[in-house]
Motif scaffolding. Structure first.
Motif, PDB file in Angstrom:
ATOM      1  N   TYR A   1      -5.789  42.258  -5.185  1.00 58.25           N
ATOM      2  CA  TYR A   1      -6.588  41.873  -4.025  1.00 58.25           C
ATOM      3  C   TYR A   1      -5.670  41.872  -2.825  1.00 58.25           C
ATOM      4  CZ  TYR A   1      -9.136  38.978  -0.707  1.00 58.25           C
ATOM      5  OH  TYR A   1      -9.736  38.498   0.422  1.00 58.25           O
TER       6      TYR A   1
ATOM      7  N   TYR B   1     -17.151  49.833  -7.905  1.00 60.63           N
ATOM      8  CA  TYR B   1     -17.367  51.266  -8.006  1.00 60.63           C
ATOM      9  C   TYR B   1     -16.173  51.906  -8.707  1.00 60.63           C
ATOM     10  CZ  TYR B   1     -21.031  50.438  -4.575  1.00 60.63           C
ATOM     11  OH  TYR B   1     -22.149  49.974  -3.921  1.00 60.63           O
TER      12      TYR B   1
ATOM     13  N   ARG C   1     -11.941  50.404   3.168  1.00 59.53           N
ATOM     14  CA  ARG C   1     -12.295  49.011   3.511  1.00 59.53           C
ATOM     15  C   ARG C   1     -12.552  48.157   2.270  1.00 59.53           C
ATOM     16  NH1 ARG C   1     -14.620  52.127   7.108  1.00 59.53           N
ATOM     17  NH2 ARG C   1     -16.674  52.085   6.130  1.00 59.53           N
ATOM     18  N   HIS C   2     -12.361  48.706   1.090  1.00 58.08           N
ATOM     19  CA  HIS C   2     -12.429  47.864  -0.102  1.00 58.08           C
ATOM     20  C   HIS C   2     -11.111  47.137  -0.270  1.00 58.08           C
ATOM     21  CE1 HIS C   2     -16.016  49.560  -2.593  1.00 58.08           C
ATOM     22  NE2 HIS C   2     -16.338  49.263  -1.351  1.00 58.08           N
ATOM     23  N   ASP C   3     -11.191  45.831  -0.633  1.00 58.12           N
ATOM     24  CA  ASP C   3      -9.996  45.011  -0.662  1.00 58.12           C
ATOM     25  C   ASP C   3      -9.473  44.740  -2.077  1.00 58.12           C
ATOM     26  OD1 ASP C   3     -12.176  42.309   0.352  1.00 58.12           O
ATOM     27  OD2 ASP C   3     -11.844  43.111  -1.675  1.00 58.12           O
TER      28      ASP C   3
ATOM     29  N   SER D   1     -12.898  49.989  -7.362  1.00 55.18           N
ATOM     30  CA  SER D   1     -12.644  49.156  -6.185  1.00 55.18           C
ATOM     31  C   SER D   1     -13.902  48.413  -5.775  1.00 55.18           C
ATOM     32  CB  SER D   1     -12.112  49.999  -5.017  1.00 55.18           C
ATOM     33  OG  SER D   1     -13.112  50.818  -4.456  1.00 55.18           O
ATOM     34  N   SER D   2     -13.701  47.350  -5.040  1.00 57.03           N
ATOM     35  CA  SER D   2     -14.830  46.562  -4.548  1.00 57.03           C
ATOM     36  C   SER D   2     -14.426  45.867  -3.253  1.00 57.03           C
ATOM     37  CB  SER D   2     -15.277  45.524  -5.583  1.00 57.03           C
ATOM     38  OG  SER D   2     -14.293  44.510  -5.739  1.00 57.03           O
ATOM     39  N   ARG D   3     -15.432  45.337  -2.594  1.00 52.59           N
ATOM     40  CA  ARG D   3     -15.191  44.572  -1.373  1.00 52.59           C
ATOM     41  C   ARG D   3     -15.895  43.246  -1.535  1.00 52.59           C
ATOM     42  NH1 ARG D   3     -17.203  46.246   4.703  1.00 52.59           N
ATOM     43  NH2 ARG D   3     -16.130  44.567   5.800  1.00 52.59           N
TER      44      ARG D   3
ATOM     45  N   PRO E   1      -8.769  53.800  -3.282  1.00 47.76           N
ATOM     46  CA  PRO E   1     -10.044  53.076  -3.290  1.00 47.76           C
ATOM     47  C   PRO E   1     -10.958  53.515  -2.157  1.00 47.76           C
ATOM     48  CG  PRO E   1      -8.310  51.699  -2.383  1.00 47.76           C
ATOM     49  CD  PRO E   1      -7.644  52.950  -2.883  1.00 47.76           C
TER      50      PRO E   1
END
Lengths: 115, 114
Positions: free
Chosen positions: A50, A105, A28-30, A93-95, A25
């Motif tokens: 997550y 994204y 820093r995307h969780d 992935s996303s944050r 990912p």
């Protein structure tokens, strides 16, 4: 900017074989997601993680499993492959926090062909 | 349950024409996020825009603009002065909250002819 990295980009497997897809990912995307897109179809959600814990499950076959590792990369394992598993597999992935919170994204996808 | 409908399956235009893609969604959530993604023939899914349900301000970003109408549950997307490179499948998608999965519409194939 770093994007979602998927490997391999293409793979060909025979029926009943096993395949493993990898995903790295965005840093820093969780949250990591896996989607499956059949020919001419929209992407279908399979599973998400997550902070390395499974957070949601969609239409993922029992023959498939996934996990997220301590370095946040994820793997999708597909066993007893069937012809119908031939598809484009996306990792995304996303944050949750920050200015781009919840913008998901996608990687470039892994093309799986089962013969 | 959430649902996204893109009634247009395919749109064909000549270069420099404007293209508007329709998207209608259904959700019971009060907070949600709407997206447009582009999928060119090479297959990748490219993020274009995101709109939060609590922000109905419509904006323009380069040749892209969008019209979010909460009252009609629509989130339409316009490409101004289309170019051949805009030829792709465009997906509208909905997410109920941060970290939640996307529900996609069926996609609209846009063909821009020179």
């Amino acid at each position: 900017a770093a994007g979602v990295i998927q490997s391999p980009r293409h793979l060909i497997k025979e029926k009943r074989e096993t395949a493993t897809l990898k995903c790295y990912p965005i840093p820093r995307h969780d949250t990591v997601y896996w989607y499956q897109q059949g020919p001419g179809q929209d992407p279908q959600f399979l599973i998400s993680f997550y902070e390395k814990m499974q957070s949601d499950k969609g239409s993922i076959p029992d023959r498939f499993s996934a996990q997220q590792f301590s370095d946040y990369h994820s793997e999708l394992n597909m066993s007893s492959l069937e012809l119908g598993d031939s598809a484009l597999y996306f990792c995304a992935s996303s944050r949750r926090q920050g200015a781009t919170g919840n913008t998901i994204y996608f990687g470039e996808g892994s093309w799986l062909t089962v013969v | 349950a959430q649902k996204v409908t893109q009634a247009q399956t395919e749109i064909s235009v000549v270069e420099k024409e404007d293209v508007t893609l329709d998207c209608v969604y259904e959700t019971r959530d009060t907070t949600y996020y709407l997206f447009w993604y582009k999928q060119p023939p090479s297959g990748e899914l490219v993020f274009l825009i995101r709109r939060n349900s609590f922000d109905e301000q419509n904006e323009i970003s380069g040749r892209y603009s969008w019209n979010f109408q909460k009252s009609t549950s629509s989130f339409n997307f316009t490409i101004t002065a289309s170019q051949v490179v805009d030829s792709a499948v465009y997906f509208c998608a909905l997410s109920s909250a941060a970290g939640n999965k996307l529900t996609f519409g069926g996609g609209t194939r846009v063909l821009v002819k020179p």
